[in-house]
Design an enzyme around this catalytic site. Sequence first.
Site, PDB file in Angstrom:
ATOM      1  N   GLU A 111     -16.650  12.695-123.802  1.00  0.00           N
ATOM      2  CA  GLU A 111     -16.797  11.744-124.905  1.00  0.00           C
ATOM      3  C   GLU A 111     -18.235  11.641-125.380  1.00  0.00           C
ATOM      4  OE1 GLU A 111     -14.459  10.433-126.631  1.00  0.00           O
ATOM      5  OE2 GLU A 111     -12.888  11.259-125.354  1.00  0.00           O
TER       6      GLU A 111
ATOM      7  N   HIS B  24     -19.047  14.435-127.792  1.00  0.00           N
ATOM      8  CA  HIS B  24     -18.575  14.194-129.167  1.00  0.00           C
ATOM      9  C   HIS B  24     -19.589  13.358-129.946  1.00  0.00           C
ATOM     10  CE1 HIS B  24     -14.689  16.026-128.912  1.00  0.00           C
ATOM     11  NE2 HIS B  24     -14.189  15.171-128.027  1.00  0.00           N
TER      12      HIS B  24
END
Length: 218
Positions: free
Chosen positions: A23, A26
């Site tokens: 995450e 990203h």
Amino acid sequence: MNDFIYNVAVWAIPVVLAITLHEAAHGYVARMFGDPTAHMMGRITLNPLKHIDPVGTLLVPGGIVLMNAITGASFPPFGWAKPVPVDFGRLRKPKADMLWVAAAGPASNFVQAIVWALLVGFLVRMQGSPDSFWFDLAQRGMLVNVGLMLINLVPVPPLDGGRIVVSLLPLRQALAWSRLEPYGFFILIGLLYFGILDYVLRYVAQPILSFLMFFTGL
């Protein structure tokens, strides 16, 4: 009970690391391409508490570990974190840059798998025997990251693979494909339930794991 705690530990550490770095990657790449949303919300961080989803990070992987302990199976746990917020409209080239933002997560898992593979090789050379907590941890780190990478590359939005397909398709087809997003989770569950995804993952994962063995030097 001790075996269960041991299994939780050797699975939980690589799962949490894999999801957290996935995450954060990203958000970091989104900022590189012009969207500071994740940065402003404090989500580009290695603090797992910022990314934990009660169901995806705790309940689902924990349930898989529990079922493995009960049934004697060895299915690698997988899960998900709270998605890092990305405003694709703020990217400099929204459709094209979506590919890089989406690919950053699976790429981070591939890099982690290589690091775990290097650790496997190091431990075998240092210890001469694979019977240790750290060896088990490194081995599971490889499996978790390869599994998470492949699941996220399934070409169904909102998975990363679906975003990559939307980025690559011509605009009209991309819009049509993106309309699958509300149903993406149910499609994934269906693929898992009927064993289709499991078959594909095993078929694809094996050559990747064989490739990773190159980095162990064994």
